[in-house]
Scaffold this motif. Structure first.
Motif, mmCIF file in Angstrom:
data_model
loop_
_atom_site.group_PDB
_atom_site.id
_atom_site.type_symbol
_atom_site.label_atom_id
_atom_site.label_comp_id
_atom_site.label_asym_id
_atom_site.label_seq_id
_atom_site.Cartn_x
_atom_site.Cartn_y
_atom_site.Cartn_z
ATOM 1 N N PRO A 9 0.839 -1.204 0.000
ATOM 2 C CA PRO A 9 0.000 0.000 0.000
ATOM 3 C C PRO A 9 0.872 1.251 0.000
ATOM 4 C CG PRO A 9 0.146 -0.885 2.205
ATOM 5 C CD PRO A 9 0.906 -1.834 1.311
ATOM 6 N N GLY A 10 0.341 2.337 -0.509
ATOM 7 C CA GLY A 10 1.085 3.595 -0.511
ATOM 8 C C GLY A 10 0.507 4.571 -1.510
ATOM 9 N N VAL A 11 1.374 5.447 -2.032
ATOM 10 C CA VAL A 11 0.981 6.442 -3.026
ATOM 11 C C VAL A 11 1.669 6.082 -4.338
ATOM 12 C CG1 VAL A 11 0.953 8.891 -3.639
ATOM 13 C CG2 VAL A 11 0.725 8.199 -1.241
ATOM 14 N N PHE A 12 0.890 6.042 -5.408
ATOM 15 C CA PHE A 12 1.348 5.602 -6.721
ATOM 16 C C PHE A 12 1.875 6.777 -7.542
ATOM 17 C CE2 PHE A 12 0.343 4.940 -11.227
ATOM 18 C CZ PHE A 12 1.020 3.759 -11.465
ATOM 19 N N TYR A 13 3.024 6.557 -8.201
ATOM 20 C CA TYR A 13 3.596 7.559 -9.104
ATOM 21 C C TYR A 13 4.083 6.874 -10.372
ATOM 22 C CZ TYR A 13 3.665 10.580 -5.017
ATOM 23 O OH TYR A 13 3.297 11.302 -3.912
ATOM 24 N N ARG A 14 3.783 7.476 -11.537
ATOM 25 C CA ARG A 14 4.236 6.934 -12.826
ATOM 26 C C ARG A 14 5.580 7.498 -13.243
ATOM 27 N NH1 ARG A 14 -0.024 7.575 -17.289
ATOM 28 N NH2 ARG A 14 1.743 6.737 -18.418
ATOM 29 N N THR A 35 11.137 -1.389 -14.642
ATOM 30 C CA THR A 35 10.405 -0.487 -13.756
ATOM 31 C C THR A 35 9.350 0.265 -14.548
ATOM 32 O OG1 THR A 35 12.338 -0.201 -12.331
ATOM 33 C CG2 THR A 35 10.620 1.474 -12.173
ATOM 34 N N ILE A 36 8.113 0.240 -14.035
ATOM 35 C CA ILE A 36 7.030 0.960 -14.716
ATOM 36 C C ILE A 36 6.455 2.085 -13.851
ATOM 37 C CG2 ILE A 36 6.397 -1.043 -16.116
ATOM 38 C CD1 ILE A 36 3.848 -1.199 -14.257
ATOM 39 N N ALA A 37 6.738 2.076 -12.544
ATOM 40 C CA ALA A 37 6.170 3.079 -11.647
ATOM 41 C C ALA A 37 6.853 2.986 -10.285
ATOM 42 C CB ALA A 37 4.671 2.860 -11.499
ATOM 43 N N LEU A 38 6.404 3.842 -9.361
ATOM 44 C CA LEU A 38 6.879 3.830 -7.978
ATOM 45 C C LEU A 38 5.685 3.808 -7.032
ATOM 46 C CD1 LEU A 38 9.485 6.747 -8.116
ATOM 47 C CD2 LEU A 38 9.996 4.307 -8.115
ATOM 48 N N ILE A 39 5.905 3.234 -5.859
ATOM 49 C CA ILE A 39 4.945 3.353 -4.764
ATOM 50 C C ILE A 39 5.712 3.915 -3.577
ATOM 51 C CG2 ILE A 39 3.428 2.168 -3.141
ATOM 52 C CD1 ILE A 39 2.801 0.145 -5.331
ATOM 53 N N LEU A 60 -4.303 2.045 -14.656
ATOM 54 C CA LEU A 60 -5.572 2.102 -13.940
ATOM 55 C C LEU A 60 -5.549 3.117 -12.801
ATOM 56 C CD1 LEU A 60 -6.053 -1.751 -13.909
ATOM 57 C CD2 LEU A 60 -7.048 -0.113 -15.505
ATOM 58 N N LEU A 61 -4.380 3.765 -12.593
ATOM 59 C CA LEU A 61 -4.215 4.774 -11.553
ATOM 60 C C LEU A 61 -3.516 5.995 -12.135
ATOM 61 C CD1 LEU A 61 -2.807 2.469 -8.728
ATOM 62 C CD2 LEU A 61 -5.107 3.401 -8.851
ATOM 63 N N ASP A 62 -3.691 7.139 -11.487
ATOM 64 C CA ASP A 62 -3.005 8.368 -11.843
ATOM 65 C C ASP A 62 -1.968 8.703 -10.784
ATOM 66 O OD1 ASP A 62 -4.530 8.962 -14.199
ATOM 67 O OD2 ASP A 62 -6.170 9.641 -12.911
ATOM 68 N N ASP A 63 -1.024 9.573 -11.142
ATOM 69 C CA ASP A 63 -0.024 10.032 -10.177
ATOM 70 C C ASP A 63 -0.705 10.567 -8.925
ATOM 71 O OD1 ASP A 63 2.312 9.437 -11.522
ATOM 72 O OD2 ASP A 63 2.521 11.419 -12.410
ATOM 73 N N GLY A 64 -0.191 10.147 -7.772
ATOM 74 C CA GLY A 64 -0.710 10.633 -6.504
ATOM 75 C C GLY A 64 -1.881 9.855 -5.949
ATOM 76 N N ASP A 65 -2.368 8.867 -6.705
ATOM 77 C CA ASP A 65 -3.475 8.046 -6.200
ATOM 78 C C ASP A 65 -2.994 7.138 -5.079
ATOM 79 O OD1 ASP A 65 -5.249 9.103 -8.037
ATOM 80 O OD2 ASP A 65 -5.351 7.305 -9.289
ATOM 81 N N GLU A 66 -3.832 6.958 -4.076
ATOM 82 C CA GLU A 66 -3.552 5.972 -3.025
ATOM 83 C C GLU A 66 -3.787 4.587 -3.619
ATOM 84 O OE1 GLU A 66 -3.691 6.437 0.772
ATOM 85 O OE2 GLU A 66 -3.271 8.561 0.616
ATOM 86 N N VAL A 67 -2.923 3.647 -3.260
ATOM 87 C CA VAL A 67 -3.036 2.290 -3.779
ATOM 88 C C VAL A 67 -2.998 1.309 -2.608
ATOM 89 C CG1 VAL A 67 -0.549 2.080 -4.196
ATOM 90 C CG2 VAL A 67 -2.119 0.670 -5.496
ATOM 91 N N SER A 68 -3.777 0.258 -2.717
ATOM 92 C CA SER A 68 -3.812 -0.798 -1.706
ATOM 93 C C SER A 68 -3.004 -1.995 -2.197
ATOM 94 C CB SER A 68 -5.253 -1.248 -1.466
ATOM 95 O OG SER A 68 -6.053 -0.176 -1.051
ATOM 96 N N ASP A 72 -5.026 -3.471 -8.726
ATOM 97 C CA ASP A 72 -4.553 -3.437 -10.105
ATOM 98 C C ASP A 72 -3.956 -2.072 -10.425
ATOM 99 O OD1 ASP A 72 -5.544 -5.992 -10.361
ATOM 100 O OD2 ASP A 72 -7.349 -5.385 -11.451
ATOM 101 N N ILE A 73 -2.772 -2.091 -11.074
ATOM 102 C CA ILE A 73 -2.061 -0.864 -11.439
ATOM 103 C C ILE A 73 -2.119 -0.632 -12.943
ATOM 104 C CG2 ILE A 73 0.223 0.195 -11.599
ATOM 105 C CD1 ILE A 73 0.864 -1.099 -8.926
ATOM 106 N N ALA A 74 -1.811 -1.677 -13.721
ATOM 107 C CA ALA A 74 -1.735 -1.536 -15.174
ATOM 108 C C ALA A 74 -2.064 -2.860 -15.852
ATOM 109 C CB ALA A 74 -0.332 -1.084 -15.592
ATOM 110 N N GLU A 75 -2.483 -2.746 -17.109
ATOM 111 C CA GLU A 75 -2.746 -3.937 -17.926
ATOM 112 C C GLU A 75 -1.661 -4.044 -18.989
ATOM 113 O OE1 GLU A 75 -6.676 -3.215 -19.413
ATOM 114 O OE2 GLU A 75 -7.615 -3.770 -17.512
ATOM 115 N N VAL A 76 -1.150 -5.270 -19.186
ATOM 116 C CA VAL A 76 -0.118 -5.533 -20.172
ATOM 117 C C VAL A 76 -0.626 -6.632 -21.110
ATOM 118 C CG1 VAL A 76 2.264 -6.269 -20.560
ATOM 119 C CG2 VAL A 76 1.708 -4.901 -18.553
ATOM 120 N N ASP A 77 -0.555 -6.378 -22.416
ATOM 121 C CA ASP A 77 -1.015 -7.319 -23.411
ATOM 122 C C ASP A 77 0.187 -8.009 -24.054
ATOM 123 O OD1 ASP A 77 -2.769 -8.705 -24.994
ATOM 124 O OD2 ASP A 77 -3.012 -7.112 -26.470
ATOM 125 N N GLY A 78 0.012 -9.247 -24.424
ATOM 126 C CA GLY A 78 1.079 -9.981 -25.100
ATOM 127 C C GLY A 78 1.898 -10.834 -24.172
#
Length: 79
Positions: A9-14, A35-39, A60-68, A72-78
């Protein structure tokens, strides 16, 4: 389609800093372990790494969003 989930849990940053470009954008090809982001947890920044290789189709989140943990953070295809 694979969904990358938060490992804590924390604060999400791209991006590594407010004036920097995002680590990756939607449509970017990523490799497993890239690396795709920071918490941020208690002033400590933890890297979020892709668990698979493929194209990031959606964040699925924006910069500064709280995350548990497990959220889910992101979707990756392939993957």
């Amino acid at each position: 389609m694979t969904t990358i989930k938060a490992t804590m849990p924390g604060v999400f940053y791209r991006r590594p800093s407010p004036d920097a470009e995002p680590y990756v954008s939607e449509g970017t090809e990523v490799s497993e372990g890239q690396t795709i982001a920071l918490i941020e947890v208690m002033k400590t920044f933890n890297e979020v790494k892709s668990e698979v290789s493929g194209k990031v189709t959606k964040f699925l989140l924006d910069d500064g969003d709280e995350v548990s943990m497990g959220q889910d953070i992101a979707e990756v295809d392939g993957a």
